[in-house]
Design a protein around this motif. Structure first.
Motif, PDB file in Angstrom:
ATOM      1  N   SER A 374       0.821  -1.209   0.000  1.00 21.35           N
ATOM      2  CA  SER A 374       0.000   0.000   0.000  1.00 21.35           C
ATOM      3  C   SER A 374       0.857   1.261   0.000  1.00 21.35           C
ATOM      4  N   SER A 375       2.171   1.099   0.087  1.00 19.96           N
ATOM      5  CA  SER A 375       3.027   2.287   0.194  1.00 19.96           C
ATOM      6  C   SER A 375       3.006   3.193  -1.041  1.00 19.96           C
ATOM      7  N   PRO A 376       3.025   2.657  -2.280  1.00 21.89           N
ATOM      8  CA  PRO A 376       3.099   3.581  -3.422  1.00 21.89           C
ATOM      9  C   PRO A 376       1.866   4.471  -3.577  1.00 21.89           C
ATOM     10  N   ILE A 377       0.714   3.994  -3.152  1.00 20.50           N
ATOM     11  CA  ILE A 377      -0.495   4.791  -3.338  1.00 20.50           C
ATOM     12  C   ILE A 377      -0.605   5.890  -2.285  1.00 20.50           C
ATOM     13  N   LEU A 378       0.162   5.734  -1.210  1.00 16.23           N
ATOM     14  CA  LEU A 378       0.107   6.727  -0.129  1.00 16.23           C
ATOM     15  C   LEU A 378       1.323   7.646  -0.092  1.00 16.23           C
ATOM     16  N   GLY A 379       2.400   7.217  -0.734  1.00 14.13           N
ATOM     17  CA  GLY A 379       3.636   7.992  -0.626  1.00 14.13           C
ATOM     18  C   GLY A 379       4.240   7.878   0.766  1.00 14.13           C
ATOM     19  N   LEU A 380       3.900   6.779   1.455  1.00 13.87           N
ATOM     20  CA  LEU A 380       4.436   6.506   2.795  1.00 13.87           C
ATOM     21  C   LEU A 380       5.024   5.102   2.778  1.00 13.87           C
ATOM     22  N   LEU A 381       6.009   4.848   3.638  1.00 13.48           N
ATOM     23  CA  LEU A 381       6.634   3.516   3.759  1.00 13.48           C
ATOM     24  C   LEU A 381       7.303   3.071   2.463  1.00 13.48           C
ATOM     25  N   GLU A 382       7.675   4.037   1.621  1.00 17.30           N
ATOM     26  CA  GLU A 382       8.333   3.679   0.360  1.00 17.30           C
ATOM     27  C   GLU A 382       9.823   3.438   0.550  1.00 17.30           C
ATOM     28  N   ASN A 383      10.353   3.984   1.634  1.00 21.77           N
ATOM     29  CA  ASN A 383      11.754   3.788   1.982  1.00 21.77           C
ATOM     30  C   ASN A 383      11.970   2.339   2.449  1.00 21.77           C
ATOM     31  N   THR A 384      13.218   1.900   2.520  1.00 20.10           N
ATOM     32  CA  THR A 384      13.437   0.620   3.191  1.00 20.10           C
ATOM     33  C   THR A 384      13.472   0.902   4.698  1.00 20.10           C
ATOM     34  N   SER A 385      13.047  -0.073   5.480  1.00 22.91           N
ATOM     35  CA  SER A 385      13.036   0.122   6.935  1.00 22.91           C
ATOM     36  C   SER A 385      14.436   0.462   7.430  1.00 22.91           C
ATOM     37  N   ASP A 386      15.399  -0.223   6.862  1.00 23.71           N
ATOM     38  CA  ASP A 386      16.795  -0.004   7.233  1.00 23.71           C
ATOM     39  C   ASP A 386      17.168   1.466   7.094  1.00 23.71           C
ATOM     40  N   ASN A 387      16.837   1.999   5.922  1.00 24.72           N
ATOM     41  CA  ASN A 387      17.167   3.385   5.618  1.00 24.72           C
ATOM     42  C   ASN A 387      16.368   4.353   6.476  1.00 24.72           C
ATOM     43  N   TRP A 388      15.106   4.020   6.703  1.00 23.65           N
ATOM     44  CA  TRP A 388      14.271   4.880   7.551  1.00 23.65           C
ATOM     45  C   TRP A 388      14.911   5.055   8.925  1.00 23.65           C
ATOM     46  N   PHE A 389      15.283   3.943   9.530  1.00 22.95           N
ATOM     47  CA  PHE A 389      15.841   4.041  10.882  1.00 22.95           C
ATOM     48  C   PHE A 389      17.228   4.674  10.874  1.00 22.95           C
ATOM     49  N   LYS A 390      17.991   4.377   9.815  1.00 24.79           N
ATOM     50  CA  LYS A 390      19.352   4.920   9.742  1.00 24.79           C
ATOM     51  C   LYS A 390      19.358   6.424   9.567  1.00 24.79           C
ATOM     52  N   THR A 391      18.391   6.932   8.799  1.00 27.90           N
ATOM     53  CA  THR A 391      18.424   8.354   8.455  1.00 27.90           C
ATOM     54  C   THR A 391      17.441   9.174   9.269  1.00 27.90           C
ATOM     55  N   ASN A 392      16.807   8.556  10.259  1.00 29.13           N
ATOM     56  CA  ASN A 392      15.858   9.312  11.056  1.00 29.13           C
ATOM     57  C   ASN A 392      16.578  10.408  11.822  1.00 29.13           C
ATOM     58  N   SER A 393      15.937  11.570  11.909  1.00 32.54           N
ATOM     59  CA  SER A 393      16.615  12.715  12.531  1.00 32.54           C
ATOM     60  C   SER A 393      16.919  12.472  14.005  1.00 32.54           C
ATOM     61  N   PHE A 394      16.264  11.480  14.594  1.00 31.15           N
ATOM     62  CA  PHE A 394      16.539  11.194  15.999  1.00 31.15           C
ATOM     63  C   PHE A 394      17.711  10.235  16.145  1.00 31.15           C
ATOM     64  N   ASN A 395      18.352  10.009  15.007  1.00 30.43           N
ATOM     65  CA  ASN A 395      19.440   9.040  14.978  1.00 30.43           C
ATOM     66  C   ASN A 395      20.794   9.699  15.241  1.00 30.43           C
ATOM     67  N   GLU A 396      20.762  10.948  15.779  1.00 29.19           N
ATOM     68  CA  GLU A 396      22.011  11.670  15.999  1.00 29.19           C
ATOM     69  C   GLU A 396      22.840  10.981  17.086  1.00 29.19           C
ATOM     70  N   ASP A 397      24.129  11.304  17.096  1.00 28.15           N
ATOM     71  CA  ASP A 397      25.055  10.706  18.070  1.00 28.15           C
ATOM     72  C   ASP A 397      25.039   9.186  18.013  1.00 28.15           C
ATOM     73  N   ASN A 398      24.789   8.663  16.834  1.00 30.59           N
ATOM     74  CA  ASN A 398      24.802   7.218  16.616  1.00 30.59           C
ATOM     75  C   ASN A 398      23.837   6.445  17.510  1.00 30.59           C
ATOM     76  N   LEU A 399      22.742   7.092  17.876  1.00 34.77           N
ATOM     77  CA  LEU A 399      21.748   6.353  18.648  1.00 34.77           C
ATOM     78  C   LEU A 399      21.004   5.440  17.689  1.00 34.77           C
TER      79      LEU A 399
END
Ligand SMILES: [Zn+2]
Length: 454
Positions: A374-399
């Motif tokens: 369902s991700s392409p029709i919503l424009g959500l969850l199109e990223n890979t989970s890996d990338n989502w968590f890696k690039t999340n803005s709360f991921n600073e200081d290698n958390l």
């Protein structure tokens, strides 16, 4: 069957396209004098979601969204900042497109600029003068609203109400106070174009009438925009287009999204209570902002707060956790489609997303796959989970924001305690927020810090 709330009829109607092999939609775009705020972003995301649905349902969709690059607000900016029109608008358009892409918008098929369609506007104004719907007065060309009996039918206002409304400018060169400008003279120090009525510039409304006609024809399916455009902008577009084109309809369905409020007051540049998208993108992912904007029904008002974005981020993270290592493989979930077809009912779509996520977390591979599909029709969850968590803005200081082990949580609590001892409250707070984002609540007490799942 797609159902749409039509501002023209004030009813939810079945969507019957003019030509089901080719759907045509026009949405009013930005006036490019400043960066867009979250209120401006709402129609971009709402209509992008609608266009994604239309593209899924129909073989061809043409989506036009204009750029207003001639406007009095732009002229004020040129004079106060002593810059050229091109310098201001090319930079603002660039920023706009960057912001829009960050929100996962696919972008329109055509994005015409008003300044590149002045001759089409002049032609339309000439037609309106010829047909006696418009008149020349003191260097201005004005539309005579009394000549168009349907005037006011979109906004449901009587002439009297419109005239007494504060948004109608009273001027001595008008026959009726509600008449609006099609063309006005430009002084030498502001942008202007040669016309049969002297050097001048178009009124705002005629821009959209001329550009929608060029790219979509005299009649098309859907016209969209923010609710603040119903009057006078869309009312005037209808009057000009129908009179110039001798047609009984401009668009068959008119859709308007609600306001974004901040502390329950409408967010607007004139009230100076706005939060720009570029500013938010420093702290949040564009997808988080998109999620927040789609959480409420598009016609309802939406209240912005920092907390609502933090919650959106947490919700998205929980969805991303459910689709780890999956890629799109098949059609979207049927219930999500049905909810989208019901006047773009995204709140119901979202509860379905979380239902599927819960089922996935209980071990249903099918639910996880439907969620991802369902991700392409919503424009959500199109990223890979890996990338989502890696690039999340709360991921600073290698958390790490991935599912944490007990040991990792205890290590982070120790890191936070040390940060507090060193009076690095910023880092301490960042760790607490990051854990909170992953559903882990910290509780400080006399013996130290306890933690629990939310
Ligand atoms: Zn418009």
């Amino acid at each position: 069957m797609l159902k749409i709330y039509n501002t023209l009829s004030k009813k939810v109607e079945n969507f019957i396209p003019i030509d089901k092999s080719h759907i045509k939609i026009y949405v009013c775009g930005p006036t490019v004098y400043d960066k867009i705020h979250i209120g401006n972003a709402r129609p971009l995301v709402v209509f992008d979601t609608l266009v994604r649905l239309l593209k899924f349902k129909y073989p061809k969709v043409t989506y036009v969204r204009n750029i207003t690059d001639v406007d009095d607000k732009i002229n004020d900016r040129l004079l106060s900042e002593k810059i050229t029109l091109d310098d201001l608008t090319s930079k603002t358009i660039n920023d706009f497109q960057k912001d829009s892409t960050s929100l996962n918008n696919l972008g329109p098929d055509y994005e015409p600029k008003a300044t590149e369609h002045i001759s089409e506007m002049i032609k339309m104004i000439e037609d309106l003068i010829l047909k006696k719907f418009a008149y020349l007065s003191k260097g201005h060309v004005l539309f005579n609203i009394k000549k168009f009996p349907d005037y006011g039918s979109l906004s449901n206002r009587t002439l009297e109400e419109m005239i007494s409304g504060s948004r109608v400018e009273v001027a001595d060169y008008k026959i009726n106070p509600g008449d609006f400008v099609l063309w006005k003279p430009s002084e030498q120090n502001i942008p202007g174009w040669e016309s049969p009525w002297g050097r001048g510039r178009p009124g705002w409304h005629i821009e959209c009438s001329a550009m929608s006609k060029k790219y979509l024809g005299v009649q098309f399916d859907i016209h969209g925009g923010g609710a603040d455009l119903i009057f006078p902008h869309h009312e005037n577009e209808i009057a000009q287009s129908r009179c110039a084109n001798n047609s009984n309809s401009l668009a068959n369905y008119w859709m308007h999204n609600g306001y974004v409020n901040i502390d329950n007051v409408k967010m607007s540049k004139s009230l100076k209570n706005f939060v720009s998208i570029s500013e938010l993108l420093n702290r949040f992912k564009g997808e988080t902002i998109r999620y927040f904007l789609l959480q409420s029904h598009y016609r309802a008002p939406l209240n912005f707060s920092n907390n609502s974005l933090l919650e959106a981020n947490t919700s998205l993270s929980s969805l991303y956790r459910s689709v780890e290592n999956l890629s799109v493989n098949g059609d979207p979930d049927k219930e999500i489609l049905t909810n989208l077809e019901d006047d773009v009912n995204t709140p119901r779509v979202f509860s379905r997303l979380h239902y599927l996520s819960e089922q996935a977390n209980k071990g249903s591979i099918e639910a996880a796959q439907l969620l991802k599909n369902s991700s392409p029709i919503l424009g959500l969850l199109e990223n890979t989970s890996d990338n989502w968590f890696k690039t999340n803005s709360f991921n600073e200081d290698n958390l790490s924001i991935n599912e944490l082990t007990r040991k990792e949580i205890l290590e982070l609590i120790k890191k936070r305690t040390n940060a507090k001892i060193k009076k690095n409250f910023e880092l301490a707070d960042k760790i607490r927020r990051s854990l909170d984002d992953q559903g882990i609540v910290l509780e400080d007490n006399a013996d130290g810090t306890d933690w629990r799942y939310k």
